[in-house]
Each structure stands twice: as C-alpha cells, then as structure tokens.
Design an enzyme around this catalytic site. Structure first.
Site, PDB file in Angstrom:
ATOM      1  N   GLU A 189      -3.433   6.029  -0.542  1.00  0.00           N
ATOM      2  CA  GLU A 189      -2.952   6.348   0.565  1.00  0.00           C
ATOM      3  C   GLU A 189      -1.776   6.743   1.321  1.00  0.00           C
ATOM      4  OE1 GLU A 189      -2.184   5.607   5.192  1.00  0.00           O
ATOM      5  OE2 GLU A 189      -1.464   4.214   3.331  1.00  0.00           O
ATOM      6  N   GLU A 190      -0.563   6.053   1.040  1.00  0.00           N
ATOM      7  CA  GLU A 190       0.709   5.946   0.929  1.00  0.00           C
ATOM      8  C   GLU A 190       1.381   7.511   0.426  1.00  0.00           C
ATOM      9  OE1 GLU A 190       1.920   4.128   2.791  1.00  0.00           O
ATOM     10  OE2 GLU A 190       0.899   1.827   2.765  1.00  0.00           O
ATOM     11  N   ASP A 203       0.621  -3.867   4.064  1.00  0.00           N
ATOM     12  CA  ASP A 203      -0.168  -3.115   3.536  1.00  0.00           C
ATOM     13  C   ASP A 203      -0.346  -2.454   2.426  1.00  0.00           C
ATOM     14  OD1 ASP A 203      -0.544  -0.266   4.892  1.00  0.00           O
ATOM     15  OD2 ASP A 203       1.864   0.589   4.825  1.00  0.00           O
ATOM     16  N   HIS A 206      -6.286  -0.162   1.428  1.00  0.00           N
ATOM     17  CA  HIS A 206      -5.644   0.585   0.468  1.00  0.00           C
ATOM     18  C   HIS A 206      -4.845  -0.731  -0.735  1.00  0.00           C
ATOM     19  CE1 HIS A 206      -1.384   0.530   2.333  1.00  0.00           C
ATOM     20  NE2 HIS A 206      -2.027   1.000   3.069  1.00  0.00           N
ATOM     21  N   HIS A 218       6.518  -0.870   5.072  1.00  0.00           N
ATOM     22  CA  HIS A 218       7.439   0.051   4.131  1.00  0.00           C
ATOM     23  C   HIS A 218       9.102  -0.205   4.481  1.00  0.00           C
ATOM     24  CE1 HIS A 218       4.490   3.642   5.049  1.00  0.00           C
ATOM     25  NE2 HIS A 218       3.933   2.656   4.862  1.00  0.00           N
ATOM     26  N   ASP A 271      -2.786   0.726  -3.259  1.00  0.00           N
ATOM     27  CA  ASP A 271      -1.791   1.518  -3.441  1.00  0.00           C
ATOM     28  C   ASP A 271      -0.173   0.637  -2.550  1.00  0.00           C
ATOM     29  OD1 ASP A 271      -2.548   3.298  -1.145  1.00  0.00           O
ATOM     30  OD2 ASP A 271      -1.074   4.471  -1.588  1.00  0.00           O
TER      31      ASP A 271
END
Length: 451
Positions: free
Chosen positions: A156-157, A123, A90, A423, A92
């Site tokens: 996705e996030e 990520d 992903h 994150h 995003d």
C-alpha cells in the site's frame, strides 16, 4: 469505557496484542526491495497467514499480486444467511528514514509515555491487530455474527497498485456487503472519527538534461545551461507566492464543509517551527482535505559534502501531487506532466515518468453501516459523538472496491491520529485507541449484522 463483556474481553487481550504487535513491527517489511530484503515482507505475510489460520479462517492464502508483492487473504464463515464484511489493513510500512534519529529503534516496539513506538505501529500493523482483537472479542462473547473476509495488503505504501490489479482480475474474491478499511484514524486521540473522503494521488519523476556532461563552473558558468537550476525553476513554478499549489489547469478553490481543523492545533500537530507560516489559503481543512497539494519528495543532485564547482548536466526530482474528490487522478497526471514540460526553461530537455497513481474517494455516510458504526463508537467512546473528517492521504484500493462492488458500504477507521506521526520518525500508537477501536469494530459487526 463503560463496562460490557466485549470491552472487558478486549481489555484482557491487550497484553497479547502488545506481544503480537511487537512481533509484527520487528519485520522490516518495506515493499521497496532495492532497499529492504524481500524476505522481511514475506516473513510478515507468513506471520499474518499463521494468525488467521489460528483464528479458524478458511481459504487462507498468500496472493501474488502483479507488482511482485504478496497480500494475505482469509475467510471466516458466519451464520447461514449472514452479511459479509471485508476487513482491510496493510503490513508493508514506510522506510524508517534516519534510524539514528529515532529515540528508540524503529523496528522494536517500545513503550514510552503511555504510547507504543515503532514503524508500522499505527500505519498499519496496528490495524491488523485491531481486526484480530475485535474478532477474538466476538468469539468469546457469542460468536462472530457475520461472514468475515480479511485482506492485508503488502504494498500500500508504495502505491504500485498490486492489490488493486489483483482484485480487478479476481472480482469475486473481495465481494462484501460492507468494507472496514482499518488504515485511517481519529481526528485526535479520544474523538471517534470516520474518514469520509480521501485525496487521490499521482507520483511522477521529472528529469532535466542540458549538457553532455558536467562543466567547470568558472570556465563555463554564466552561459552554460545548468540542469539543476532549470529543475529548481520548474519546481518553484508548482507553487504560488503563498505556497498554494499551482498546476496549470488544476483548480485550487474547493471548500471543506465538515469538521474544521483549528489552525493553532494544526501547527502543534504538524510541529511547525515558531515564526514559520503555514502555506496556502482558505481554512486548514480546505487545504489538506479539499484542495490539491504538491510535494517535492526528493531531488537527485550532488550532496553538499563532496560537491565540486561544476555546472550540472542533469538533475532529477520525485514529485507527489494529492488531488481531492471530484478530480480525476489520471487527468491530474496529464496536467502535471504538461505543466512540467511547459515550465522547463532555456529549451532544456525534460522527461517525465509516472510511477504511481490512485483516485480520490468519497463515502456514502448516509448508509446503514455508518449508523451501525456511530452506535458502536458511542459505546466505545462514551459521551462522544462520531465525527466525519477528511484525510489528505490516499488509499487507492478504496476506489477499486467502490467500482467493483458499487453496493458495498465502505467505512474508514484506524489508529493514525495526529500524535501517531505516521511516515515520520518516532511513529507510535496509543494503546487506548487500539483498545477502544477494537471494541468499536466488534460492536459494529454485531450491530451491522442485526441491521
């Protein structure tokens, strides 16, 4: 890494990989368009579209998904009669949080102490580059021996389910014999790991109202019901004294039987402050991979600076609940909603709103694809056996794919090992891990094609 042509090719491509990841990280592609421009996500999607076309992919398309974001799809044909492998990542990313807290700007890929720092570096924009590296290495060494589909998600996030709904509406699009989800990670740097389970999740907003408007705390405090105080009571009810999650009707006693997580190492990985205890009971692996976990993500209330002496009329919070395999996320959502309502004190008015949900996932680790990946990992990580771990996070698409294509073998690998701090502030990727996992993926495709 033992010398072989695929590994040598990947090594030679690493400067290009860094340049490309620098370009991709520069897009502020957070799929929350109230905070970040939609144009940034669109630009990232266009970059990936161009990259796939440059690699000879056919049917490259921007898919407008039902949540208002775009996913990128492409198809690279292999030999006649070959198997089909779907590669997922992903583009995003999570918001950077406090940009001033980053050591270097979050959207500028920066090398420091042997790692590359930037939001999305691990990520999961690094996962996009991993897939490209693997395919380029194969093309330079005899060709890609399978049909390859690539899907790169744009939300996705956010957990808004756009790609899941799109896949359900177009079930023929992502059919494959095997799926490689490039959004997990090794248990730690240098230890090859596939993720065998994922926790599911639900996110819920809760709002409590008690008064028509705020009141003077001196004139009315002590008798007027305080909405913020009620909310604090409700949130506290979600945890036992030891910090274990306590949602009425949700069990909290499952055990993880596989790879264990040393408590001291976990404290170090999580950067727990000296003297502060861990929460919950059981092993660390039990707590983060096999049991539910509630987290209060945010609270709407007056900030300390500028607060007035008032009894609050309303307050709101955002709650995340992670649920392990074996627990239905929809049922967990109902239990969480019922718990919040049952534990609201003083007859206060409470309302809840579900804003995201995804099911837990368990892989079949006995399948031929896992044997092929173990063989590939042994070459990419000489002297190390492939390990099986859980992951506390959620990738809702996994269950959608498993439901749509029950015969497909789904593997989870990726760049999000503990040092990556996904994150969080100062997210980073290990270029050595990017190189090794790209080699492993290339060799997996070759081994799986012959299986």
């Amino acid at each position: 890494m033992s010398s072989n042509p695929v590994a040598e090719t990947v090594a030679s491509l690493m400067p290009r990989a860094r340049a490309e990841l620098t370009e991709l990280v520069a897009f502020r592609s957070v799929a929350d368009f109230d905070q970040f421009p939609r144009s940034e996500s669109e630009a990232a999607a266009n970059w990936i579209t161009a990259a796939l076309r440059a690699e000879g992919f056919q049917d490259v398309a921007l898919l407008d998904t039902p949540d208002g974001t775009q996913s990128v799809y492409g198809y690279l044909p292999g030999p006649v009669g070959a198997k089909t492998v779907l590669l997922y990542a992903h583009y995003d990313v999570q918001p950077p949080l406090d940009e001033a807290a980053w050591t270097t700007p979050p959207f500028e890929l920066t090398e420091r102490d042997g790692r590359w720092y930037g939001r999305g570096s691990a990520d999961c924009k690094g996962g996009v580059i991993m897939h490209l590296l693997a395919l380029r290495a194969l093309k330079a060494n005899g060709g890609v021996p399978v049909h390859v589909k690539v899907i790169v998600e744009g939300s996705e996030e956010m957990g808004t389910g756009g790609l899941e709904r799109y896949a359900e509406e177009h079930p023929e699009l992502l059919t494959a014999d095997a799926v490689v989800i490039g959004d997990a990670g090794n248990f730690r740097v240098g230890l090859p790991t596939v993720t065998a389970t994922l926790r599911g999740m639900t996110m819920m907003r809760v709002r409590i109202d008690t008064l028509e408007g705020n009141l003077h705390s001196g004139q009315f405090g002590g008798a007027a019901p305080d909405a913020l105080g009620a909310l604090i009571r409700v949130l506290d009810s979600l945890r036992a004294e030891d910090g274990s999650t306590t949602v009425d009707g949700l069990t909290d006693d499952s055990h993880w039987e596989g790879l264990q997580y040393d408590e001291g190492q976990f404290r170090q990985d999580a950067k727990v402050l000296d003297g502060v205890g861990l929460i919950g009971s059981g092993t660390v692996a039990d707590r983060i991979w096999a049991r539910p976990a509630v987290t209060v993500l945010g609270i709407d209330c007056p900030p300390v600076v500028g607060a007035t002496p008032s009894v609050q009329a309303s307050a709101r919070a955002l709650i995340s609940l992670r649920v392990p395999p074996g627990v239905d996320a929809a049922e967990a959502t109902k239990l969480l909603q019922a718990h919040l309502e049952a534990h609201t004190p003083w007859g206060a008015r409470v309302s809840t709103e579900q804003i995201g949900q995804g099911q837990a996932f368990s892989a079949d680790t006995t399948s031929p694809a896992y044997a092929a990946m173990a063989e590939a990992m042994a070459v990419a990580y000489p002297g190390q056996d492939m390990q099986y771990a859980g992951q506390g996070g959620s990738i809702p698409l996994c269950n959608t794919l498993a439901a749509l294509y029950p015969r497909a073998e789904i593997l989870l690998i990726g760049l999000s090992e503990p040092e990556a701090q996904i994150h969080a502030v100062d997210e980073s990727v290990s270029p050595e891990e990017l190189e090794r996992l790209s080699v492993a993926e290339a060799l997996f495709l070759r081994t799986y094609a012959a299986s």
